[in-house]
Design a protein around this motif. Structure first.
Motif, PDB file in Angstrom:
ATOM      1  N   ALA A 460      -7.294  27.216   1.864  1.00 16.49           N
ATOM      2  CA  ALA A 460      -7.793  25.942   2.402  1.00 16.49           C
ATOM      3  C   ALA A 460      -6.641  25.024   2.777  1.00 16.49           C
ATOM      4  O   ALA A 460      -6.708  24.304   3.776  1.00 16.49           O
ATOM      5  N   MET A 461      -5.557  25.035   1.969  1.00 16.12           N
ATOM      6  CA  MET A 461      -4.386  24.212   2.304  1.00 16.12           C
ATOM      7  C   MET A 461      -3.742  24.694   3.604  1.00 16.12           C
ATOM      8  O   MET A 461      -3.296  23.893   4.427  1.00 16.12           O
ATOM      9  N   ILE A 462      -3.716  26.016   3.792  1.00 19.03           N
ATOM     10  CA  ILE A 462      -3.160  26.554   5.046  1.00 19.03           C
ATOM     11  C   ILE A 462      -4.012  26.089   6.232  1.00 19.03           C
ATOM     12  O   ILE A 462      -3.498  25.661   7.268  1.00 19.03           O
ATOM     13  N   THR A 463      -5.327  26.167   6.052  1.00 19.58           N
ATOM     14  CA  THR A 463      -6.229  25.706   7.116  1.00 19.58           C
ATOM     15  C   THR A 463      -6.050  24.211   7.384  1.00 19.58           C
ATOM     16  O   THR A 463      -6.039  23.767   8.540  1.00 19.58           O
ATOM     17  N   ALA A 464      -5.926  23.418   6.303  1.00 21.74           N
ATOM     18  CA  ALA A 464      -5.739  21.968   6.454  1.00 21.74           C
ATOM     19  C   ALA A 464      -4.464  21.660   7.223  1.00 21.74           C
ATOM     20  O   ALA A 464      -4.448  20.803   8.122  1.00 21.74           O
ATOM     21  N   GLU A 465      -3.372  22.348   6.890  1.00 21.98           N
ATOM     22  CA  GLU A 465      -2.113  22.108   7.593  1.00 21.98           C
ATOM     23  C   GLU A 465      -2.206  22.526   9.059  1.00 21.98           C
ATOM     24  O   GLU A 465      -1.682  21.847   9.943  1.00 21.98           O
ATOM     25  N   THR A 483      -2.859  10.968  14.144  1.00 23.58           N
ATOM     26  CA  THR A 483      -2.594  11.876  13.024  1.00 23.58           C
ATOM     27  C   THR A 483      -3.689  11.690  11.989  1.00 23.58           C
ATOM     28  O   THR A 483      -4.398  10.674  11.994  1.00 23.58           O
ATOM     29  N   VAL A 484      -3.816  12.685  11.142  1.00 28.37           N
ATOM     30  CA  VAL A 484      -4.808  12.598  10.078  1.00 28.37           C
ATOM     31  C   VAL A 484      -4.149  12.910   8.744  1.00 28.37           C
ATOM     32  O   VAL A 484      -3.136  13.605   8.675  1.00 28.37           O
ATOM     33  N   SER A 485      -4.733  12.356   7.692  1.00 24.18           N
ATOM     34  CA  SER A 485      -4.378  12.714   6.326  1.00 24.18           C
ATOM     35  C   SER A 485      -5.533  13.527   5.746  1.00 24.18           C
ATOM     36  O   SER A 485      -6.697  13.216   5.999  1.00 24.18           O
ATOM     37  N   ILE A 486      -5.185  14.578   4.994  1.00 27.27           N
ATOM     38  CA  ILE A 486      -6.209  15.506   4.500  1.00 27.27           C
ATOM     39  C   ILE A 486      -6.042  15.708   3.001  1.00 27.27           C
ATOM     40  O   ILE A 486      -4.936  15.924   2.518  1.00 27.27           O
ATOM     41  N   GLY A 487      -7.160  15.574   2.287  1.00 25.25           N
ATOM     42  CA  GLY A 487      -7.198  15.890   0.861  1.00 25.25           C
ATOM     43  C   GLY A 487      -8.015  17.156   0.646  1.00 25.25           C
ATOM     44  O   GLY A 487      -9.072  17.331   1.241  1.00 25.25           O
ATOM     45  N   VAL A 488      -7.519  18.056  -0.203  1.00 33.50           N
ATOM     46  CA  VAL A 488      -8.147  19.360  -0.405  1.00 33.50           C
ATOM     47  C   VAL A 488      -8.457  19.562  -1.883  1.00 33.50           C
ATOM     48  O   VAL A 488      -7.638  19.231  -2.755  1.00 33.50           O
ATOM     49  N   LYS A 519      -0.312  13.956   6.313  1.00 31.79           N
ATOM     50  CA  LYS A 519       0.012  14.971   5.308  1.00 31.79           C
ATOM     51  C   LYS A 519      -1.274  15.577   4.766  1.00 31.79           C
ATOM     52  O   LYS A 519      -2.349  15.018   4.913  1.00 31.79           O
ATOM     53  N   SER A 520      -1.087  16.722   4.105  1.00 29.87           N
ATOM     54  CA  SER A 520      -2.187  17.359   3.389  1.00 29.87           C
ATOM     55  C   SER A 520      -1.801  17.463   1.925  1.00 29.87           C
ATOM     56  O   SER A 520      -0.696  17.921   1.607  1.00 29.87           O
ATOM     57  N   CYS A 521      -2.697  17.025   1.043  1.00 32.12           N
ATOM     58  CA  CYS A 521      -2.466  17.113  -0.396  1.00 32.12           C
ATOM     59  C   CYS A 521      -3.687  17.768  -1.030  1.00 32.12           C
ATOM     60  O   CYS A 521      -4.800  17.700  -0.499  1.00 32.12           O
ATOM     61  N   CYS A 522      -3.469  18.391  -2.186  1.00 29.24           N
ATOM     62  CA  CYS A 522      -4.592  19.035  -2.852  1.00 29.24           C
ATOM     63  C   CYS A 522      -4.581  18.714  -4.337  1.00 29.24           C
ATOM     64  O   CYS A 522      -3.531  18.408  -4.915  1.00 29.24           O
ATOM     65  N   LEU A 523      -5.780  18.756  -4.923  1.00 25.34           N
ATOM     66  CA  LEU A 523      -5.950  18.634  -6.366  1.00 25.34           C
ATOM     67  C   LEU A 523      -6.794  19.814  -6.817  1.00 25.34           C
ATOM     68  O   LEU A 523      -7.837  20.102  -6.245  1.00 25.34           O
ATOM     69  N   GLU A 524      -6.334  20.483  -7.870  1.00 30.86           N
ATOM     70  CA  GLU A 524      -7.029  21.660  -8.361  1.00 30.86           C
ATOM     71  C   GLU A 524      -7.804  21.313  -9.613  1.00 30.86           C
ATOM     72  O   GLU A 524      -7.337  20.532 -10.450  1.00 30.86           O
ATOM     73  N   ALA A 525      -8.998  21.882  -9.770  1.00 31.03           N
ATOM     74  CA  ALA A 525      -9.814  21.630 -10.957  1.00 31.03           C
ATOM     75  C   ALA A 525      -9.089  22.111 -12.202  1.00 31.03           C
ATOM     76  O   ALA A 525      -8.441  23.160 -12.198  1.00 31.03           O
ATOM     77  N   ALA A 526      -9.227  21.288 -13.272  1.00 30.78           N
ATOM     78  CA  ALA A 526      -8.583  21.672 -14.532  1.00 30.78           C
ATOM     79  C   ALA A 526      -9.284  22.898 -15.113  1.00 30.78           C
ATOM     80  O   ALA A 526     -10.483  23.039 -15.008  1.00 30.78           O
TER      81      ALA A 526
END
Length: 526
Positions: A460-465, A483-488, A519-526
């Motif tokens: 998904a991060m690859i797709t977002a970028e 430009t866009v900012s993306i959260g994943v 930019k694209s940033c991601c947060l992963e579930a704990a």
């Protein structure tokens, strides 16, 4: 004899025969289907109208709260600059008055300015008012003695004006507290605060108002209500507890309202934006009348067709029934019965076609309410239904939260029409670069979500970028580049609530915004 003939005629007219039964049944079926469709359409539109109004009022109240917060912060900054100059010349009244005159002429934020000593005595005022030498109340003095910037609760000034007053402390070079400078902002009349808040007032009864922590109205389209204390209002209770939201309620004037509300953190005030339910129902009635007027001609055509077909269906059996009444008639044939079944089958087919046409109308209406009219993407209602199916079948997915950077500047510089074109173009890019089973939706303004079933977080991060780079290199309408900012984030098909996953995507989007945008940033579930 004449009476007997009249009775025979009446019996013939009132006699229940197959033709009348078929025509009555077919007519009832068409009319009831139409009424059911209209009723379902009315209920669906009513729910959608109310839901959209709740969301719109909440969004507007939030924007007003943010604007008011920014205004008060700006006022605080202006007082900060003046406080430095006044503290340096606290003993020179002419220089202090000159600084107050400069601040009044530089900005229209204040209606008056005063400087008070540490014990609360007013030592300078601009414009000239009969308050010089007077002291502020002990309650106000207690607040300013905290020696930090505060906004005093609404009060009636010594000059007789209902006002609020942002204050800033004065300190000398050694950090000794000297007093404070305060700006007066009147709550009555054509003031800067009223002009700031008074843009949401329509002929349908919609309006906004502001209340302070004491349930007192600070702004209202009706000037006579400013300063009034309001009780037994659940919206005011909630917003003064710091909540933001929307709900239906019966207000203090016993009117059913659709209200959105948001708090102003700096002061503890609350902003409420509301619209009468009756205005929504009136608008719904206009819309529904258009649906009725559009349906009537088609229904008339169907009814005419049913009468003709019904007569053709009943005619062979009527002839056969007449033949059967004459016992001596030897020309009775079963061919008519055979034709009867064939015609009944055709009637059933015709009725099914009629119902199919009605269902198509319902599907078209349903598709319309699930689609964002500007971008043709899915809307929030469609998103809710999609998430229900996702939870039901436990399909894991990754989600991209997308927000256009500095979109407001595009509307401000090029106009809202160009801004709408940019949103449409961005939606096309999202659809063109999405997989067949990806779910693209617009959730408000320049905010979008893409749900990618069975997609890993890394992919998904690859797709977002890839999408982010594509958008940044794409020339939008009128030669604009955005430009866009993306959260994943990802819902890995476990016990984690989907709302938390979307919230994580929003947080990741916020990180992308805070770290410089595009930019694209991601947060992963704990």
């Amino acid at each position: 004899m004449a009476k007997r003939k009249l009775l025979c005629v009446l019996r013939h007219i009132l006699r229940i025969d197959l033709k009348k039964l078929i025509l009555a049944l077919a007519t009832c079926g068409v009319v009831l289907s139409l009424l059911n469709t209209l009723f379902a359409s009315y209920q669906v539109h009513k729910e959608a109208f109310i839901k959209d109004t709740l969301h719109a009022n909440q969004t507007y109240a939030t924007k007003l709260a943010e604007v008011t917060q920014l205004f008060l912060q700006s006022v605080n900054s202006q007082l900060n600059v003046s406080a430095f100059h006044i503290a340096e010349n606290i003993d020179d009244t002419s220089l202090v008055n000159a600084e107050l005159e400069r601040l009044l002429s530089q900005t229209n934020s204040f209606d008056s300015l005063v400087v008070a000593s540490a014990d609360g005595q007013i030592i300078a005022v601009r414009p000239e008012l009969p308050v010089l030498g007077q002291s502020i109340s002990s309650q106000q003095l207690h607040k300013v003695m905290l020696q930090k910037p505060v906004v005093l609760d609404p009060f009636v000034s010594p000059a007789g004006n209902l006002m609020i007053s942002p204050t800033y402390p004065l300190f000398d070079g050694q950090g000794q507290y000297l007093g404070f400078v305060a700006g007066g902002i009147y709550l009555h009349g054509d003031t800067i605060l009223n002009r700031l808040l008074g843009r949401h007032h329509y002929a349908d009864g919609s309006y906004s108002y502001v209340v302070d922590k004491a349930h007192r109205i600070l702004y209202h389209p009706d000037p006579d209500r400013i300063g009034e204390q309001v009780s037994n209002n659940v919206v005011i209770d909630r917003v003064l507890n710091g909540q933001t939201g929307a709900m239906e309620l019966v207000n203090s004037s016993d009117k059913h309202m659709i209200a959105g509300f948001a708090a102003i953190p700096m002061t503890g005030w609350g902003v409420v934006s509301q619209r009468p339910l009756i205005s929504i129902l009136n608008q719904l009635a206009i819309t529904h009348r258009s649906v009725v007027y559009s349906s009537v001609p088609f229904t008339i055509v169907i009814l005419g067709w049913v009468f003709v077909v019904g007569f053709l269906i009943a005619r062979p059996l009527t002839v056969l029934a007449k033949q059967l009444t004459v016992v001596e008639n030897k020309n009775v044939s079963g061919a008519g019965v055979s034709a009867w079944y064939y015609e009944v089958a055709n009637l059933k087919c015709a009725l099914l076609q009629s119902h199919r046409a009605v269902r198509q109308v319902i599907r078209a209406l349903d598709a319309d309410r699930k689609t964002d009219k500007l971008t043709a993407l899915h809307n929030r209602l469609s998103l809710d239904l999609w998430l229900e199916n996702t939870i039901k079948f436990k399909v894991g997915f990754s989600v991209l939260a997308i927000d256009i950077d500095h979109f407001k500047s595009i509307n401000d510089s090029h106009g809202h029409c160009t801004g709408d074109k940019v949103l449409k173009e961005l939606a096309k890019l999202m659809i063109q670069n999405a997989r067949a089973d990806d779910f693209c939706c617009r959730v408000g303004g320049e905010e979008f979500l893409i749900f990618m079933p069975n997609e890993s977080l890394s992919q998904a991060m690859i797709t977002a970028e890839r999408l982010r780079t594509l958008i940044s290199n794409h020339i939008m309408p009128n030669g604009i580049r955005v430009t866009v900012s993306i959260g994943v984030s990802q819902w890995p098909n476990n016990s984690m609530q989907i709302d938390k996953v979307i919230e994580m995507a929003d947080k990741a989007l916020y990180q992308a915004k805070q770290s410089g945008r595009n930019k694209s940033c991601c947060l992963e579930a704990a």
